[in-house]
Design an enzyme around this catalytic site. Structure first.
Site, PDB file in Angstrom:
ATOM      1  N   HIS A 120       0.833  -1.216   0.000  1.00 25.77           N
ATOM      2  CA  HIS A 120       0.000   0.000   0.000  1.00 25.77           C
ATOM      3  C   HIS A 120       0.866   1.264   0.000  1.00 25.77           C
ATOM      4  O   HIS A 120       1.905   1.311   0.648  1.00 25.77           O
ATOM      5  CB  HIS A 120      -0.883  -0.028   1.247  1.00 25.77           C
ATOM      6  CG  HIS A 120      -1.934   1.035   1.284  1.00 25.77           C
ATOM      7  ND1 HIS A 120      -1.792   2.190   2.015  1.00 25.77           N
ATOM      8  CD2 HIS A 120      -3.134   1.123   0.675  1.00 25.77           C
ATOM      9  CE1 HIS A 120      -2.872   2.931   1.865  1.00 25.77           C
ATOM     10  NE2 HIS A 120      -3.709   2.308   1.066  1.00 25.77           N
ATOM     11  N   SER A 323      -9.456 -14.429  -1.234  1.00 31.35           N
ATOM     12  CA  SER A 323      -9.545 -12.997  -1.506  1.00 31.35           C
ATOM     13  C   SER A 323     -10.881 -12.649  -2.153  1.00 31.35           C
ATOM     14  O   SER A 323     -11.397 -13.401  -2.984  1.00 31.35           O
ATOM     15  CB  SER A 323      -8.400 -12.582  -2.434  1.00 31.35           C
ATOM     16  OG  SER A 323      -8.597 -11.248  -2.851  1.00 31.35           O
TER      17      SER A 323
HETATM   18  C1  LIG Z   1      -6.627   0.200   2.686  1.00 27.28           C
HETATM   19  C2  LIG Z   1      -5.281  -0.331   2.955  1.00 27.28           C
HETATM   20  C3  LIG Z   1      -4.396   0.300   3.840  1.00 27.28           C
HETATM   21  C4  LIG Z   1      -4.710   1.625   4.457  1.00 27.28           C
HETATM   22  O1  LIG Z   1      -5.771   1.536   5.328  1.00 27.28           O
HETATM   23  P1  LIG Z   1      -6.572   2.859   5.736  1.00 27.28           P
HETATM   24  O2  LIG Z   1      -7.581   2.308   6.669  1.00 27.28           O
HETATM   25  O3  LIG Z   1      -7.126   3.440   4.486  1.00 27.28           O
HETATM   26  O4  LIG Z   1      -5.584   3.770   6.408  1.00 27.28           O
HETATM   27  C5  LIG Z   1      -3.190  -0.292   4.114  1.00 27.28           C
HETATM   28  N1  LIG Z   1      -2.845  -1.453   3.534  1.00 27.28           N
HETATM   29  C6  LIG Z   1      -3.653  -2.085   2.673  1.00 27.28           C
HETATM   30  C7  LIG Z   1      -3.210  -3.386   2.090  1.00 27.28           C
HETATM   31  C8  LIG Z   1      -4.885  -1.539   2.349  1.00 27.28           C
HETATM   32  O5  LIG Z   1      -5.666  -2.166   1.453  1.00 27.28           O
END
Ligand SMILES: *Cc1c(COP(=O)(O)O)cnc(C)c1O
Length: 378
Positions: A120, A323
C-alpha cells in the site's frame, strides 16, 4: 444555532447525494451495510480516548471500557494471549502500519524495512516520517512478495535486523505474503527469531482470514509481532478507523508518561476518537462467529461468481486464494469511470464487499466489461 435556508439546502443536497451513492464502491473494500443507530445518541458527547485504555484517565468522557473489550476480541482473533498483547483503535490501517513500523524501528533502530512493490502506498509515507532505512522488494505476478528477491536484498544489504512488512492481502491484487515461507527462509539464512521484526498489514484480509476454513498464516501464533486492520473495510464504519495489535513487551518500550492527563501514552496521536471504539464494539458484539463466517463466505462466493462469469466470456479474470478482490485487465476509461473502479497499471479490480447481497451491481459492471472487451476485439 440555526442555518440559513441556503445552507440547509446544501446539506439536503449532500444527503441526497450520499443516499444515491452509498453503494458506489464496487472498486473499493468499504462495506456499506453497517447500522450504528444505537450509538447515534452519543454523538452529542465529546468522547476522547487519549492515552491508554488500560489506565485511569482524568478525561472522564472516554470509552475505554468498550475499547478494552474490542482489544480482547482482536487479541483472541489474532491468537495472542490478551495479557501479552497491547493495541488500540486507530484512525485506520495506515496508523496501525505506522505503529507496527515504529515498534520495529525502536527495537532495531538501524534495521532496514523490507516491503514489496505491491505494498500500500502509505508505507512510503511511513518510511519517510519515521526515517527508517528501507528497500522495495520485487513482487510475483500474483502480487505476493518475491521471496528470492527479499532474501537477496537482505543479503546484499548485510542486514542483521530486517524489519519485514508483510502484506496480508495487497490493495490491488489481494495477495498474501506467506509469512511461514519468509520465516523459514530467514531461518535458513541464519537468522534467529529475535533478530527480526515482522509486521502484518491486514487492512482488509485481517477480517477475512479468521473466518475461512484454510487461512494462509497471519497470526501471532504463526510468528507476527504486530498487525493492523481497517475497521471501515470489512467490518464497516461511518468514520474511518482500524485496530492495531502488538506485543505488550515491545509496546512498553515506547510508553511515555503525561502528567496533564495523569496517564501513559503509547499511541501515535494525542486525542483519539472515542466514538469509533464504540462502533467496533457494537460490530463485534452484534455479530457471532457464524455471522462473520456467513458474511465472508457470501463475499467469497460472489468473488468466484465474478471470476467465473468473466472467464466464461474469455476475459482473463482471477483472484488470490481467500480474496474477495477480483483482478482483470483494465477496461476502457468510460467503463472504469462509470463504475468508479480502482485501476493500477494494466489491471483493474472489483471487490465483492458484503453489501452486494445480490449480484446486480456486479452483473452491471461485468456486462459492461464484457461489452467493452467485445468492442475492442471487433
Ligand atoms: C486500505 C489499505 C491500507 C490503508 O488503510 P486505511 O484504513 O485506508 O488507512 C493499508 N494497507 C492495505 C493493504 C490496504 O488495502
Amino acid at each position: 444555532m440555526t442555518l440559513s435556508i441556503a445552507d440547509q439546502n446544501k446539506l439536503d443536497a449532500f444527503w441526497s447525494y450520499c443516499v444515491k451513492n452509498q453503494y458506489f464502491n464496487i472498486g473499493y473494500p468499504e462495506s456499506a451495510d453497517f447500522d450504528y443507530t444505537l450509538l447515534e445518541r452519543f454523538m452529542r458527547f465529546s468522547i476522547n480516548n487519549c492515552g491508554d485504555w488500560s489506565e485511569y484517565c482524568n478525561y472522564l468522557l472516554n470509552s475505554f471500557e468498550f475499547e478494552k473489550e474490542v482489544m480482547e476480541y482482536f487479541a483472541d482473533l489474532f491468537k495472542i494471549p490478551f495479557e501479552d498483547s497491547w493495541g488500540y483503535v486507530t484512525n485506520g490501517g495506515t496508523e496501525g502500519n505506522m505503529f507496527g513500523c515504529y515498534l520495529g524501528r525502536e527495537i532495531f533502530p538501524d534495521g532496514t524495512l523490507y516491503y514489496s512493490k505491491d505494498t500500500h502506498y502509505s508505507v512510503a509515507k511511513i518510511v519517510k516520517l519515521l526515517r527508517i532505512k528501507s528497500q522495495v522488494v520485487e513482487s510475483l505476478p500474483n502480487g505476493e512478495v518475491d521471496y528470492d528477491d527479499l532474501m537477496k536484498k537482505i543479503a546484499d544489504d548485510k542486514e542483521q535486523h530486517p524489519i519485514i512488512f508483510a502484506n496480508i492481502g495487497t490493495t490491488v491484487r489481494g495477495a498474501i505474503d506467506n509469512i511461514a515461507t519468509i520465516q523459514e527462509r530467514l531461518r535458513q539464512a541464519g537468522f534467529k527469531r529475535e533478530d527480526y521484526y515482522l509486521h502484518a498489514d491486514a487492512a482488509l484480509s485481517g477480517m477475512i482470514l479468521p473466518f475461512v476454513d484454510n487461512p494462509q498464516p497471519f497470526t501471532f501464533a504463526e510468528g507476527i509481532d504486530s498487525i493492523g486492520v481497517s475497521g471501515h473495510k470489512m467490518i464497516g464504519s461511518p468514520i474511518p478507523c482500524g485496530i492495531v495489535v502488538a506485543k505488550r513487551k515491545n509496546v512498553d518500550m515506547i510508553s511515555v508518561e503525561i502528567d496533564y492527563i495523569s496517564a501513559h501514552d503509547k499511541t501515535i496521536t494525542g486525542s483519539r476518537n472515542g466514538h469509533t471504539p464504540m462502533m467496533m464494539w457494537q460490530a463485534i458484539k452484534s455479530h457471532s462467529l457464524q455471522d462473520w463466517q456467513r458474511r465472508i463466505t457470501h463475499s467469497l462466493e460472489m468473488a468466484q461468481y465474478a471470476v467465473d462469469r468473466l472467464q466464461k466470456a474469455g476475459i482473463n479474470a482471477w483472484r488470490n486464494k481467500n480474496s474477495i478482490t477480483v483482478v482483470f485487465p483494465c477496461p476502457s476509461e468510460a467503463v472504469w469511470k462509470k463504475h468508479c473502479l480502482a485501476t493500477s497499471g494494466e489491471v483493474a479490480h472489483l471487490i465483492t464487499t458484503a453489501h452486494h447481497l445480490d449480484s446486480q451491481k456486479i452483473d452491471e459492471l461485468i456486462d459492461d466489461v464484457i461489452a467493452d472487451s467485445k468492442s475492442k476485439a471487433a
